[in-house]
Write a protein that holds these residues in place. Structure first.
Motif, PDB file in Angstrom:
ATOM      1  N   VAL A 154       0.823  -1.316  -0.125  1.00  0.00           N
ATOM      2  CA  VAL A 154       0.005   0.016   0.044  1.00  0.00           C
ATOM      3  C   VAL A 154       0.644   1.171   0.101  1.00  0.00           C
ATOM      4  CG1 VAL A 154      -1.603   1.517   1.284  1.00  0.00           C
ATOM      5  CG2 VAL A 154      -1.977  -0.949   1.144  1.00  0.00           C
ATOM      6  N   PHE A 155       1.921   1.164   0.704  1.00  0.00           N
ATOM      7  CA  PHE A 155       2.864   2.353   0.936  1.00  0.00           C
ATOM      8  C   PHE A 155       3.373   2.658  -0.489  1.00  0.00           C
ATOM      9  CE2 PHE A 155       6.790   4.358   1.871  1.00  0.00           C
ATOM     10  CZ  PHE A 155       6.323   5.743   2.450  1.00  0.00           C
ATOM     11  N   TYR A 156       3.932   1.524  -1.097  1.00  0.00           N
ATOM     12  CA  TYR A 156       4.397   1.801  -2.388  1.00  0.00           C
ATOM     13  C   TYR A 156       3.619   2.371  -3.258  1.00  0.00           C
ATOM     14  CZ  TYR A 156       6.983   0.478  -6.844  1.00  0.00           C
ATOM     15  OH  TYR A 156       7.563   0.405  -7.876  1.00  0.00           O
ATOM     16  N   ILE A 157       2.489   1.738  -3.372  1.00  0.00           N
ATOM     17  CA  ILE A 157       1.506   2.576  -4.373  1.00  0.00           C
ATOM     18  C   ILE A 157       1.420   3.723  -4.043  1.00  0.00           C
ATOM     19  CG2 ILE A 157      -0.851   2.236  -5.219  1.00  0.00           C
ATOM     20  CD1 ILE A 157       0.690  -0.221  -6.197  1.00  0.00           C
ATOM     21  N   LEU A 158       1.118   4.158  -2.846  1.00  0.00           N
ATOM     22  CA  LEU A 158       0.961   5.514  -2.401  1.00  0.00           C
ATOM     23  C   LEU A 158       1.964   6.361  -2.631  1.00  0.00           C
ATOM     24  CD1 LEU A 158      -1.386   6.902  -0.942  1.00  0.00           C
ATOM     25  CD2 LEU A 158      -0.055   6.411   1.287  1.00  0.00           C
ATOM     26  N   LEU A 159       3.214   5.925  -2.542  1.00  0.00           N
ATOM     27  CA  LEU A 159       4.366   6.432  -2.852  1.00  0.00           C
ATOM     28  C   LEU A 159       4.336   6.953  -4.609  1.00  0.00           C
ATOM     29  CD1 LEU A 159       7.003   7.527  -1.552  1.00  0.00           C
ATOM     30  CD2 LEU A 159       8.190   5.262  -2.323  1.00  0.00           C
ATOM     31  N   GLN A 160       4.091   5.864  -5.166  1.00  0.00           N
ATOM     32  CA  GLN A 160       4.120   6.234  -6.842  1.00  0.00           C
ATOM     33  C   GLN A 160       2.949   7.276  -7.178  1.00  0.00           C
ATOM     34  OE1 GLN A 160       6.178   4.556  -9.086  1.00  0.00           O
ATOM     35  NE2 GLN A 160       7.116   4.018  -7.043  1.00  0.00           N
ATOM     36  N   ILE A 161       1.877   7.494  -6.283  1.00  0.00           N
ATOM     37  CA  ILE A 161       0.892   8.425  -6.763  1.00  0.00           C
ATOM     38  C   ILE A 161       1.178   9.500  -6.343  1.00  0.00           C
ATOM     39  CG2 ILE A 161      -1.667   8.660  -6.639  1.00  0.00           C
ATOM     40  CD1 ILE A 161      -1.919   5.606  -6.657  1.00  0.00           C
ATOM     41  N   ASN A 162       1.172   9.853  -4.922  1.00  0.00           N
ATOM     42  CA  ASN A 162       1.529  11.141  -4.417  1.00  0.00           C
ATOM     43  C   ASN A 162       2.426  11.425  -3.653  1.00  0.00           C
ATOM     44  OD1 ASN A 162       0.808   9.610  -2.039  1.00  0.00           O
ATOM     45  ND2 ASN A 162      -1.053  10.935  -1.532  1.00  0.00           N
ATOM     46  N   GLU A 163       3.586  10.588  -3.673  1.00  0.00           N
ATOM     47  CA  GLU A 163       4.923  10.756  -3.386  1.00  0.00           C
ATOM     48  C   GLU A 163       4.910  10.487  -1.582  1.00  0.00           C
ATOM     49  OE1 GLU A 163       6.407  14.433  -4.246  1.00  0.00           O
ATOM     50  OE2 GLU A 163       6.449  14.356  -6.060  1.00  0.00           O
ATOM     51  N   GLY A 164       3.741   9.385  -1.333  1.00  0.00           N
ATOM     52  CA  GLY A 164       3.596   8.913  -0.055  1.00  0.00           C
ATOM     53  C   GLY A 164       3.313   9.798   1.001  1.00  0.00           C
ATOM     54  N   GLU A 165       2.417  10.774   0.577  1.00  0.00           N
ATOM     55  CA  GLU A 165       1.527  11.555   1.581  1.00  0.00           C
ATOM     56  C   GLU A 165       0.461  10.803   2.184  1.00  0.00           C
ATOM     57  OE1 GLU A 165       0.600  15.509   0.535  1.00  0.00           O
ATOM     58  OE2 GLU A 165       2.064  15.850  -0.829  1.00  0.00           O
ATOM     59  N   MET A 166       0.467  10.775   3.411  1.00  0.00           N
ATOM     60  CA  MET A 166      -0.644  10.011   4.088  1.00  0.00           C
ATOM     61  C   MET A 166      -1.655  10.880   4.654  1.00  0.00           C
ATOM     62  SD  MET A 166      -1.479   6.780   4.367  1.00  0.00           S
ATOM     63  CE  MET A 166      -2.613   5.895   5.364  1.00  0.00           C
ATOM     64  N   ARG A 167      -3.126  10.750   4.309  1.00  0.00           N
ATOM     65  CA  ARG A 167      -3.937  11.669   4.661  1.00  0.00           C
ATOM     66  C   ARG A 167      -5.144  10.906   5.331  1.00  0.00           C
ATOM     67  NH1 ARG A 167      -3.694  16.704   1.272  1.00  0.00           N
ATOM     68  NH2 ARG A 167      -1.569  17.162   1.480  1.00  0.00           N
ATOM     69  N   PHE A 168      -5.989  11.365   6.163  1.00  0.00           N
ATOM     70  CA  PHE A 168      -7.158  10.429   6.799  1.00  0.00           C
ATOM     71  C   PHE A 168      -8.124  10.157   5.779  1.00  0.00           C
ATOM     72  CE2 PHE A 168     -11.247  10.275   8.973  1.00  0.00           C
ATOM     73  CZ  PHE A 168     -11.050   9.413   9.713  1.00  0.00           C
ATOM     74  N   TYR A 169      -8.382  10.989   4.636  1.00  0.00           N
ATOM     75  CA  TYR A 169      -9.303  10.439   3.631  1.00  0.00           C
ATOM     76  C   TYR A 169      -8.598   9.036   2.963  1.00  0.00           C
ATOM     77  CZ  TYR A 169      -6.433  12.878   0.186  1.00  0.00           C
ATOM     78  OH  TYR A 169      -5.393  13.383  -0.634  1.00  0.00           O
ATOM     79  N   ILE A 170      -7.664   9.028   2.813  1.00  0.00           N
ATOM     80  CA  ILE A 170      -6.620   7.650   2.181  1.00  0.00           C
ATOM     81  C   ILE A 170      -7.238   6.521   3.056  1.00  0.00           C
ATOM     82  CG2 ILE A 170      -4.504   6.572   1.525  1.00  0.00           C
ATOM     83  CD1 ILE A 170      -3.467   9.571   1.112  1.00  0.00           C
ATOM     84  N   LEU A 171      -7.213   6.548   4.631  1.00  0.00           N
ATOM     85  CA  LEU A 171      -7.685   5.594   5.060  1.00  0.00           C
ATOM     86  C   LEU A 171      -9.134   5.044   4.815  1.00  0.00           C
ATOM     87  CD1 LEU A 171      -5.730   6.157   8.573  1.00  0.00           C
ATOM     88  CD2 LEU A 171      -5.403   4.448   6.848  1.00  0.00           C
ATOM     89  N   LEU A 172      -9.918   6.482   4.913  1.00  0.00           N
ATOM     90  CA  LEU A 172     -11.331   6.231   4.475  1.00  0.00           C
ATOM     91  C   LEU A 172     -11.617   5.519   3.371  1.00  0.00           C
ATOM     92  CD1 LEU A 172     -12.949   9.463   5.830  1.00  0.00           C
ATOM     93  CD2 LEU A 172     -12.891   7.270   6.944  1.00  0.00           C
ATOM     94  N   ALA A 173     -10.507   6.083   2.134  1.00  0.00           N
ATOM     95  CA  ALA A 173     -10.882   5.360   0.949  1.00  0.00           C
ATOM     96  C   ALA A 173     -10.330   3.962   1.094  1.00  0.00           C
ATOM     97  CB  ALA A 173      -9.742   6.082  -0.234  1.00  0.00           C
ATOM     98  N   LEU A 174      -9.450   3.336   1.735  1.00  0.00           N
ATOM     99  CA  LEU A 174      -9.113   1.936   1.814  1.00  0.00           C
ATOM    100  C   LEU A 174     -10.214   1.381   2.499  1.00  0.00           C
ATOM    101  CD1 LEU A 174      -5.469   1.847   3.277  1.00  0.00           C
ATOM    102  CD2 LEU A 174      -6.140   0.907   1.233  1.00  0.00           C
ATOM    103  N   LEU A 175     -10.782   1.892   3.573  1.00  0.00           N
ATOM    104  CA  LEU A 175     -11.960   1.304   4.192  1.00  0.00           C
ATOM    105  C   LEU A 175     -13.270   1.233   3.283  1.00  0.00           C
ATOM    106  CD1 LEU A 175     -11.775   2.537   7.781  1.00  0.00           C
ATOM    107  CD2 LEU A 175     -11.369   0.371   7.097  1.00  0.00           C
ATOM    108  N   CYS A 176     -13.245   2.067   2.491  1.00  0.00           N
ATOM    109  CA  CYS A 176     -14.415   2.223   1.370  1.00  0.00           C
ATOM    110  C   CYS A 176     -14.295   1.003   0.347  1.00  0.00           C
ATOM    111  CB  CYS A 176     -14.433   3.613   0.878  1.00  0.00           C
ATOM    112  SG  CYS A 176     -15.914   3.649  -0.197  1.00  0.00           S
ATOM    113  N   GLY A 177     -12.921   0.927  -0.029  1.00  0.00           N
ATOM    114  CA  GLY A 177     -12.697  -0.208  -0.935  1.00  0.00           C
ATOM    115  C   GLY A 177     -12.933  -1.491  -0.259  1.00  0.00           C
ATOM    116  N   TYR A 178     -12.572  -1.744   0.788  1.00  0.00           N
ATOM    117  CA  TYR A 178     -12.669  -3.135   1.547  1.00  0.00           C
ATOM    118  C   TYR A 178     -14.183  -3.319   1.950  1.00  0.00           C
ATOM    119  CZ  TYR A 178     -12.261  -6.834   5.153  1.00  0.00           C
ATOM    120  OH  TYR A 178     -12.390  -7.937   5.789  1.00  0.00           O
ATOM    121  N   SER A 179     -14.982  -2.409   2.124  1.00  0.00           N
ATOM    122  CA  SER A 179     -16.227  -2.446   2.323  1.00  0.00           C
ATOM    123  C   SER A 179     -17.041  -2.834   0.894  1.00  0.00           C
ATOM    124  CB  SER A 179     -16.910  -1.193   2.786  1.00  0.00           C
ATOM    125  OG  SER A 179     -16.350  -0.988   4.258  1.00  0.00           O
TER     126      SER A 179
END
Length: 196
Positions: free
Chosen positions: A56-81
């Motif tokens: 997940v971190f590698y993919i995040l690093l490729q897209i937005n240079e590894g910036e972690m925000r709260f909505y990213i966690l929500l997007a992960l949870l949304c995808g899992y749901s």
């Protein structure tokens, strides 16, 4: 971070949430379903989550240079749901069909290997062993026959010479042999007395 990058990050993290759901189900079916010792289970679980986190971190690093925000966690949870709600049953069926296909292919290859290679090889080796034993038995029989043919004249010659010898000399020779036997018995008795 621009709006386009944020949108891309959201969509990719939703997809990664679905990926995590599929990875968890695959891991549960293949690894967690088996009876492992507790410490092996802990190691397997730790490695699984470390690998998923790094992915997940590698993919995040490729897209937005590894910036972690709260909505990213929500997007992960949304995808899992979304995966759990919409794709869970479909993926389970596909996973089970794939596993069964792999098992059947393995069994078929194993049976084909035994039928086409191992069993004929065993039969050939048994045949070679039987032929070698027959040849060996034949050779031993021939050798014993030849030896019998060779030593039979010597036996006949020895018997003829024995019959030609005078009886008195034979008696003297047998008496000498009896004397040597007495000496041997005396020495053996003496040694046994010494030993006891």
């Amino acid at each position: 971070m621009s709006l386009t990058v944020q949108l891309q990050t959201m969509l990719v993290m939703v997809a990664m949430g679905g990926w995590l759901g599929m990875a968890i189900d695959t891991y549960s079916r293949l690894i967690r379903g088996r009876k492992w010792k507790q410490w092996i289970t802990v190691i397997n679980d730790s490695l699984f989550w470390i690998i998923q986190g790094l992915l997940v971190f590698y993919i995040l690093l490729q897209i937005n240079e590894g910036e972690m925000r709260f909505y990213i966690l929500l997007a992960l949870l949304c995808g899992y749901s979304c995966y759990r709600a919409l794709l869970y049953r479909i993926y389970q069926n596909i996973l089970e069909a794939t596993i069964q296909a792999i098992i059947k292919t393995y069994k078929f290859c194993k049976a084909a290997l035994f039928m086409l290679v191992i069993n004929p090889t065993k039969g050939l080796l048994k045949l070679l062993y039987t032929v070698c034993m027959m040849i060996l038995s034949f050779l031993i029989t021939v050798i014993f026959f030849l030896l019998k043919v060779l030593y039979t004249p010597f036996i006949w010659l020895g018997r003829g010479i024995w019959r030609l010898l005078p009886k008195e000399k034979l008696d003297k020779f047998s008496n000498k042999l009896g004397f040597f036997k007495k000496i041997k018995n005396y020495i053996m008795r003496w040694f046994t007395k010494k030993g006891s």
